[in-house]
Enzyme design. Structure first.
Site, mmCIF file in Angstrom:
data_model
loop_
_atom_site.group_PDB
_atom_site.id
_atom_site.type_symbol
_atom_site.label_atom_id
_atom_site.label_comp_id
_atom_site.label_asym_id
_atom_site.label_seq_id
_atom_site.Cartn_x
_atom_site.Cartn_y
_atom_site.Cartn_z
ATOM 1 N N ALA A 12 31.677 105.372 39.090
ATOM 2 C CA ALA A 12 30.579 106.266 39.476
ATOM 3 C C ALA A 12 30.687 106.676 40.948
ATOM 4 O O ALA A 12 31.549 106.193 41.692
ATOM 5 C CB ALA A 12 29.252 105.580 39.197
ATOM 6 N N HIS A 13 29.784 107.526 41.364
ATOM 7 C CA HIS A 13 29.833 108.090 42.709
ATOM 8 C C HIS A 13 29.677 107.024 43.800
ATOM 9 O O HIS A 13 28.937 106.071 43.649
ATOM 10 C CB HIS A 13 28.813 109.216 42.916
ATOM 11 C CG HIS A 13 27.404 108.912 42.542
ATOM 12 N ND1 HIS A 13 26.435 109.873 42.571
ATOM 13 C CD2 HIS A 13 26.801 107.792 42.109
ATOM 14 C CE1 HIS A 13 25.297 109.348 42.192
ATOM 15 N NE2 HIS A 13 25.493 108.087 41.906
ATOM 16 N N ASN A 14 30.421 107.211 44.866
ATOM 17 C CA ASN A 14 30.325 106.391 46.075
ATOM 18 C C ASN A 14 30.856 104.971 45.913
ATOM 19 O O ASN A 14 30.684 104.146 46.815
ATOM 20 C CB ASN A 14 28.881 106.346 46.593
ATOM 21 C CG ASN A 14 28.363 107.727 46.946
ATOM 22 O OD1 ASN A 14 28.026 108.507 46.078
ATOM 23 N ND2 ASN A 14 28.333 108.048 48.220
ATOM 24 N N GLN B 219 26.242 116.824 44.495
ATOM 25 C CA GLN B 219 27.222 115.773 44.748
ATOM 26 C C GLN B 219 28.263 116.368 45.698
ATOM 27 O O GLN B 219 29.271 116.910 45.284
ATOM 28 C CB GLN B 219 27.822 115.297 43.426
ATOM 29 C CG GLN B 219 26.758 114.814 42.437
ATOM 30 C CD GLN B 219 26.078 113.523 42.879
ATOM 31 O OE1 GLN B 219 26.721 112.506 43.094
ATOM 32 N NE2 GLN B 219 24.754 113.574 43.071
ATOM 33 N N ARG C 152 32.931 112.173 41.969
ATOM 34 C CA ARG C 152 32.860 112.471 43.393
ATOM 35 C C ARG C 152 31.587 111.847 43.962
ATOM 36 O O ARG C 152 30.609 111.606 43.251
ATOM 37 C CB ARG C 152 32.893 113.960 43.661
ATOM 38 C CG ARG C 152 31.697 114.705 43.173
ATOM 39 C CD ARG C 152 31.919 116.227 43.122
ATOM 40 N NE ARG C 152 32.464 116.772 44.326
ATOM 41 C CZ ARG C 152 33.696 117.299 44.412
ATOM 42 N NH1 ARG C 152 34.465 117.361 43.351
ATOM 43 N NH2 ARG C 152 34.134 117.774 45.558
#
EC number: 2.3.1.191
Lengths: 343, 343, 343
Positions: free
Chosen positions: B237-239, B196, B216
């Site tokens: 969550a990511h993104n 990540q 991240r």
């Protein structure tokens, strides 16, 4: 772990002993996995057959039952409750060893009986009862008051000015007294913070699970009454009041200003929206969203039957068309009433 | 808490003063519990009757209203917003006292105006603006950048390389920048971790609640825009990208790569699955699972009516048979159309 | 970040190289945003058109496909899995630097290869494998055993006597081994705590997300098998067993004594009530409450279609009257069968 003769157990906790008084008990186990030094219990008559096959040294049973002979039993009114008390006898909790770790930071005068572990921080104007335990990395904010015998496990955070009663147990990662979620909205969408000037006030014998959060009130306090038990990862918003002995399972969210009565049981992942009034002795099923006040004790539920995905797609497509379905039934009734049977 | 004459309040915040200019205000309270030194507000005309009985020293009201005479009022456009500003006047936030606690560990060059409490850890290559507050036990990873005036309460964790704007407030237990949940699956079921390598980038005036987690990004960053307000125990969550001034209530989960627009309001325990696009000004009701993109502003809902458990069993058993129910209605329609009325 | 020639990548990871062997790869990116030093991948044929327009230096594709000429490709069986491995090559994890920070508190004998960051606390009788990383503020309780190479990020808490395998990764705020939620109830509603005398036992290569909580067992242990991946803010109650390589998304709650098989995938915000048995290879959709055991592999779902609020009010009002609706259909069928077509 201690071991204990069964007659000593009965001497301390009461109940009627059937069988060998010198039976030695070392541990507790469920009927199906118990071994010859374990004590077990039968709370649910459904599992009565396990009495024939269990290898347990002794079994705690209720009065109505005639258990198979040749084994040792304790007969009592409430086997599960009795079992809990035996477990407490066999797993006595050690009092924390008084002392302040070298790496802890303490800015208040605290009793000599306090145990403060490594890296914990107690800010100024904190008032502690006797035998309080403050685990490693735990932070107790300015002006906090904590009653005797309360244990804060490692990495707990208590914000300034909160009050916690005696004999409470707060697990790691819990956060007590963070700001409630309160804002007023500008015309352009910007949020103006409303200072959260209340506190969290927690009664005696309250247990709070790991990573549970209880926000401080805005103006008024957030209040958790005596004997409340909170599981892990529960979110309790500002100005909520929870009545005595209510138990709440994991992952529940309770929105702002809601009042919950005494002796309620709230199932896991349930949600309760804000500004509601839930009376005493209400049971809310797991996964249920409570969207209105509950005035009558009882069990309340709102969740969906689990289905194989394909069935779910087929059945649930109709959920979007219930109104049309109802209209078609009305139309059919009208046609039949009129005798309109031809197209 | 400060106390203040009402004419001083109006002098600072505007609005029209009706009544005694020397009315002294010490605290804020709701209409029904306010005492003779409290200021209150009437935002919802539904509660207008409380104006007759409130003991409040003064009440903030909106222009359209003719309030009962003999009391002191501030007349303004938006009473709740005005109330928030009065609360800020009466509860001014003290600037953190600069200084680094002896037990803190600081491996970067930081401004003299920084306040670092006991046991906090600031790793190397961290860049801080003026007047940043780092609470006890908080950990700021390598290379993190934080803007002026931002407050990290106790026991917050910021992973390496994340960016946080100015005047943010991050509550205890929040974790910013942990790895997103990204794996590729081997044929035999084993999971291969996808590094990540993105960051979390947070704008200005963002508030993040206790135990909220923001992962991240993988490759790209996770982005929280200016003025976003996040309650407790939210998982992002990511993104994910969240637009300016969006407010999200407690226990919400937002899955990977979803984009949420500006000025949205997401109710408590709502969930939003991954890779969706939610436009600006969308409101999602509490407990609602969002399973598709939302292109039009408005209110969206998917939750179940609460019922006494017995009613729920009776009504919800039919949910498994909606398809059969629809087929039977069709069949009835056909029979009526054909005039088939006998068995 | 390292950069690498594509022929070196293929040399290490296998696959067939089409195009320039000296193509230099610096980073990874999705097809639509990749630049001339990025490698991307095409896992889903749906996005095949992006191959024509991507600026990526190279693309990982699957064997069946004939990609547009003039570009550099790696052809392999599983592009997403290959991509994960490339990401690991380009983002190699640095081994933690051995050493114990001055402000850490270590009361056990630990290997010289251990990295203990500032303010971490390792209690007595802890046994660590080689190259364990203990992040800042993390607390490792008495008697804990941790295998080689495992990383505990900052502000993690591990309660006494838990076991964690090798090469695990536990993110900040996670709490392993807090007491399970177990009480017996007195007649008057008071709760008697059942000592939680089991442990948490975690296998190898397990990843645990930020603020996830795993409770210790009562009597028996809570067990997480090898290769399990847990996202953030998951709650796992006492005595749960989770089979190898099962992956669980964020905000899931699993109640006590439930067993989950191997290679399951549980969607975000799903809930599983207690004492159930979920077999291997089960997929549970996001937001689904599992209320009964699942004996057959497959996908299971129970959630509601999202609707504009007005539609939801109209359609869902009928949910309270499904039983009446079914009765009316039966009545219509009877009338038609009897030929009763007049009112």
């Amino acid at each position: 772990m201690a071991s204990m003769r069964i007659d000593e157990i009965v001497g301390r906790l009461g109940g009627e002993l059937l069988g060998a008084p010198d039976t030695l008990i070392r541990a507790l186990a469920p009927l199906e996995s118990a071994g010859p030094e374990d004590i077990s219990f039968l709370a649910n008559p459904k599992y009565r057959k396990q009495l024939d096959t269990t290898a347990a040294a002794a079994v705690i049973v209720s009065g109505g039952l005639t258990p198979p002979s040749g084994k040792t039993y304790i007969v009592c009114e409430s086997p599960y409750l009795y079992f809990a008390r035996v477990a407490q006898l066999l797993h006595p909790e050690s009092l924390p060893v008084p002392g302040v770790a070298a790496s802890a930071s303490v800015q208040s005068v605290i009793p000599a009986s306090t145990c403060v572990e490594a890296g914990a921080h107690i800010a100024e104007s904190v008032v502690l009862g006797e035998h309080v335990f403050v685990g490693a990395g735990t932070v107790v904010g300015r002006g906090v008051r904590i009653g005797k015998g309360t244990r804060l496990h490692a990495n707990v955070t208590i914000y300034a000015d909160c009050e916690i009663g005696s004999d409470c147990r707060i697990h790691s990662g819990a956060v007590i007294g963070a700001d409630g979620f309160g804002y007023a909205r500008e015309k352009d969408g910007r949020w103006v913070k409303i200072p959260q000037s209340g506190r969290v006030v927690i009664g005696n014998e309250v247990e709070i699970g790991a990573n549970t959060t209880i926000d401080r009130g805005a103006m008024d306090d957030t209040v958790i009454a005596d004997g409340v038990k909170l599981d892990n990862q529960i979110q309790i918003a500002h100005n909520v009041k929870i009545g005595a002995m209510t138990a709440i399972a994991g992952c529940v969210g309770i929105a702002g200003s809601t009042r919950i009565g005494a002796r309620c049981m709230i199932g896991g992942q349930a949600g309760i929206i804000g500004h509601l009034d839930i009376t005493d002795d209400v049971v809310v099923s797991a996964g249920t969203l409570v969207t209105k006040s509950i005035r009558k004790p009882g069990v309340y539920t709102a969740n969906l039957p689990l289905q194989p995905h394909g069935d779910w797609v087929r059945e649930f497509s109709h959920l979007r068309h219930l109104d049309a379905m109802a209209a078609r039934i009305r139309e059919l009734e009208k046609r039949l009433d009129k005798g309109d049977t031809s197209s």
